[in-house]
Motif scaffolding. Structure first.
Motif, PDB file in Angstrom:
ATOM      1  N   PHE A  21       0.810  -1.218   0.000  1.00  0.00           N
ATOM      2  CA  PHE A  21       0.000   0.000   0.000  1.00  0.00           C
ATOM      3  C   PHE A  21       0.838   1.261   0.000  1.00  0.00           C
ATOM      4  CE2 PHE A  21      -0.054  -2.059   4.229  1.00  0.00           C
ATOM      5  CZ  PHE A  21       0.772  -1.182   4.911  1.00  0.00           C
ATOM      6  N   ASN A  22       2.161   1.132   0.095  1.00  0.00           N
ATOM      7  CA  ASN A  22       3.031   2.311   0.031  1.00  0.00           C
ATOM      8  C   ASN A  22       4.224   1.978  -0.854  1.00  0.00           C
ATOM      9  OD1 ASN A  22       4.616   4.565   0.384  1.00  0.00           O
ATOM     10  ND2 ASN A  22       4.332   4.667   2.599  1.00  0.00           N
ATOM     11  N   LYS A  23       4.100   2.347  -2.116  1.00  0.00           N
ATOM     12  CA  LYS A  23       5.130   1.974  -3.092  1.00  0.00           C
ATOM     13  C   LYS A  23       6.437   2.731  -2.905  1.00  0.00           C
ATOM     14  CE  LYS A  23       3.356   5.237  -6.558  1.00  0.00           C
ATOM     15  NZ  LYS A  23       2.790   5.352  -7.916  1.00  0.00           N
ATOM     16  N   PHE A  24       6.446   3.705  -2.002  1.00  0.00           N
ATOM     17  CA  PHE A  24       7.665   4.461  -1.755  1.00  0.00           C
ATOM     18  C   PHE A  24       8.504   3.866  -0.629  1.00  0.00           C
ATOM     19  CE2 PHE A  24       4.371   7.428  -3.276  1.00  0.00           C
ATOM     20  CZ  PHE A  24       4.922   7.724  -4.513  1.00  0.00           C
ATOM     21  N   VAL A  25       7.963   2.897   0.088  1.00  0.00           N
ATOM     22  CA  VAL A  25       8.729   2.120   1.070  1.00  0.00           C
ATOM     23  C   VAL A  25       9.190   0.858   0.353  1.00  0.00           C
ATOM     24  CG1 VAL A  25       8.622   0.847   3.244  1.00  0.00           C
ATOM     25  CG2 VAL A  25       7.485   3.065   3.040  1.00  0.00           C
ATOM     26  N   LEU A  26      10.464   0.788   0.030  1.00  0.00           N
ATOM     27  CA  LEU A  26      10.955  -0.207  -0.922  1.00  0.00           C
ATOM     28  C   LEU A  26      11.443  -1.496  -0.287  1.00  0.00           C
ATOM     29  CD1 LEU A  26      12.974   2.145  -3.334  1.00  0.00           C
ATOM     30  CD2 LEU A  26      10.539   1.535  -3.371  1.00  0.00           C
ATOM     31  N   THR A  27      11.876  -1.440   0.968  1.00  0.00           N
ATOM     32  CA  THR A  27      12.505  -2.612   1.589  1.00  0.00           C
ATOM     33  C   THR A  27      12.015  -2.784   3.017  1.00  0.00           C
ATOM     34  OG1 THR A  27      14.385  -1.293   2.368  1.00  0.00           O
ATOM     35  CG2 THR A  27      14.600  -2.326   0.187  1.00  0.00           C
ATOM     36  N   GLY A  28      12.453  -3.894   3.644  1.00  0.00           N
ATOM     37  CA  GLY A  28      12.199  -4.101   5.066  1.00  0.00           C
ATOM     38  C   GLY A  28      10.903  -4.793   5.395  1.00  0.00           C
ATOM     39  N   TYR A  29      10.251  -5.427   4.424  1.00  0.00           N
ATOM     40  CA  TYR A  29       8.979  -6.099   4.674  1.00  0.00           C
ATOM     41  C   TYR A  29       9.214  -7.479   5.286  1.00  0.00           C
ATOM     42  CZ  TYR A  29       6.813  -2.492   1.804  1.00  0.00           C
ATOM     43  OH  TYR A  29       6.367  -1.291   1.316  1.00  0.00           O
ATOM     44  N   ARG A  30       8.446  -7.783   6.326  1.00  0.00           N
ATOM     45  CA  ARG A  30       8.561  -9.100   6.953  1.00  0.00           C
ATOM     46  C   ARG A  30       7.914 -10.168   6.078  1.00  0.00           C
ATOM     47  NH1 ARG A  30       5.395  -7.562  12.227  1.00  0.00           N
ATOM     48  NH2 ARG A  30       4.418  -6.234  10.638  1.00  0.00           N
ATOM     49  N   PRO A  31       8.469 -11.363   6.060  1.00  0.00           N
ATOM     50  CA  PRO A  31       7.802 -12.458   5.347  1.00  0.00           C
ATOM     51  C   PRO A  31       6.573 -12.913   6.128  1.00  0.00           C
ATOM     52  CG  PRO A  31       9.697 -13.293   6.538  1.00  0.00           C
ATOM     53  CD  PRO A  31       9.735 -11.788   6.688  1.00  0.00           C
ATOM     54  N   ALA A  32       5.701 -13.667   5.464  1.00  0.00           N
ATOM     55  CA  ALA A  32       4.534 -14.225   6.148  1.00  0.00           C
ATOM     56  C   ALA A  32       4.981 -15.052   7.339  1.00  0.00           C
ATOM     57  CB  ALA A  32       3.730 -15.078   5.171  1.00  0.00           C
ATOM     58  N   SER A  33       4.362 -14.837   8.483  1.00  0.00           N
ATOM     59  CA  SER A  33       4.831 -15.442   9.732  1.00  0.00           C
ATOM     60  C   SER A  33       3.666 -15.997  10.534  1.00  0.00           C
ATOM     61  CB  SER A  33       5.576 -14.391  10.581  1.00  0.00           C
ATOM     62  OG  SER A  33       6.627 -13.791   9.866  1.00  0.00           O
ATOM     63  N   SER A  34       3.977 -16.924  11.410  1.00  0.00           N
ATOM     64  CA  SER A  34       3.000 -17.421  12.379  1.00  0.00           C
ATOM     65  C   SER A  34       2.764 -16.357  13.444  1.00  0.00           C
ATOM     66  CB  SER A  34       3.520 -18.697  13.028  1.00  0.00           C
ATOM     67  OG  SER A  34       4.705 -18.407  13.761  1.00  0.00           O
ATOM     68  N   GLY A  35       1.825 -16.620  14.339  1.00  0.00           N
ATOM     69  CA  GLY A  35       1.579 -15.680  15.420  1.00  0.00           C
ATOM     70  C   GLY A  35       2.810 -15.435  16.267  1.00  0.00           C
ATOM     71  N   SER A  36       3.525 -16.512  16.599  1.00  0.00           N
ATOM     72  CA  SER A  36       4.745 -16.352  17.396  1.00  0.00           C
ATOM     73  C   SER A  36       5.823 -15.635  16.607  1.00  0.00           C
ATOM     74  CB  SER A  36       5.244 -17.722  17.865  1.00  0.00           C
ATOM     75  OG  SER A  36       5.538 -18.552  16.755  1.00  0.00           O
ATOM     76  N   GLY A  37       5.843 -15.859  15.284  1.00  0.00           N
ATOM     77  CA  GLY A  37       6.802 -15.153  14.447  1.00  0.00           C
ATOM     78  C   GLY A  37       6.522 -13.665  14.406  1.00  0.00           C
ATOM     79  N   CYS A  38       5.242 -13.304  14.377  1.00  0.00           N
ATOM     80  CA  CYS A  38       4.881 -11.891  14.424  1.00  0.00           C
ATOM     81  C   CYS A  38       5.326 -11.269  15.746  1.00  0.00           C
ATOM     82  CB  CYS A  38       3.376 -11.727  14.239  1.00  0.00           C
ATOM     83  SG  CYS A  38       2.743 -12.171  12.609  1.00  0.00           S
TER      84      CYS A  38
END
Length: 234
Positions: A21-38
């Motif tokens: 939803f913000n194409k100007f933030v290019l990096t740093g996205y977390r991969p899909a995670s479990s609840g404990s991973g979040c």
């Protein structure tokens, strides 16, 4: 704060579509995670860490990368919008109560009317297709508050001296935060430079905190004034 080693982070193009939803933030996205991973992401650096630690919408920002995908994200966003609506509603009710303290025939109608308006605004925000549409939805509440402030400013309402400027600053900070978030500033001016710190959503969070502090600074003396003030006879 000491950061732990986290999983390999994703770029914008590799992140799930519902998080793009913000194409100007290019990096740093977390991969899909479990609840404990979040939950573990509380302790390593990623592009939502600043948002988690600067606002009350912790659940939304913490679990938005949950492996449940778009359905889980939609529920979290709805919960977040409900929280925003409640803040706008419950924060304004004592202002209306104090402003119309000496107009007992009008005060109940105004309180009920604002509550009903808030319900409509909340529903519009929940069903809004974009960030700008959500901001416009909450504009209905802001417009109603401005009417109350205007009545107070011209002497048709009551309240503690000095509270009205606090309320005006409250809404000004909230509006500024919403506009910054919609405009995606400053990251629009330098895509990738504000991925982790200083992006529009973090700025909005900090301005929202300032807005709530202004609300507190105005409501406390207002309630004390109302408890001690005797209205003139009709």
């Amino acid at each position: 704060m000491a950061f732990l080693a986290g999983p390999r982070l994703l770029d914008w193009a590799s992140s799930p579509p519902h998080l793009q939803f913000n194409k100007f933030v290019l990096t740093g996205y977390r991969p899909a995670s479990s609840g404990s991973g979040c939950l573990r992401s509380l302790f390593y650096l990623h592009n939502e860490l600043g948002n988690i630690y600067t606002h009350a919408s912790v659940l939304y920002h913490l679990f938005m990368c949950h492996q449940g995908g778009s359905p889980v994200y939609a529920r979290l966003l709805a919960l977040d919008m409900c929280g925003v609506c409640l803040v706008n509603t419950l924060g304004a009710l004592p202002i209306i109560h104090c402003t119309l303290a000496c107009r007992p025939w009008l005060r109940p109608a105004a309180l009920v009317g604002y509550t009903l308006l808030s319900g409509v605004a909340g529903w519009r925000a929940l069903t809004a297709p974009s960030t700008s549409a959500r901001l416009r939805a909450f504009g209905w509440q802001a417009g109603a508050r401005l009417l109350v402030f205007g009545a107070r400013g011209v002497g048709l309402g009551s309240g503690a001296p000095g509270s009205l400027p606090c309320y005006l600053r409250m809404d000004a900070l909230a509006l500024l935060g919403g506009l910054v978030n919609v405009a995606r500033l400053p990251e629009r001016w330098g895509p990738g430079r504000f991925d982790y710190w200083g992006n529009s959503h973090q700025i909005m969070h900090l301005l929202s905190v300032g807005s709530i502090l202004q609300l507190h600074a105005g409501v406390v003396p207002d309630l004390l004034w109302t408890a001690r003030h005797a209205c003139p006879p009709d």
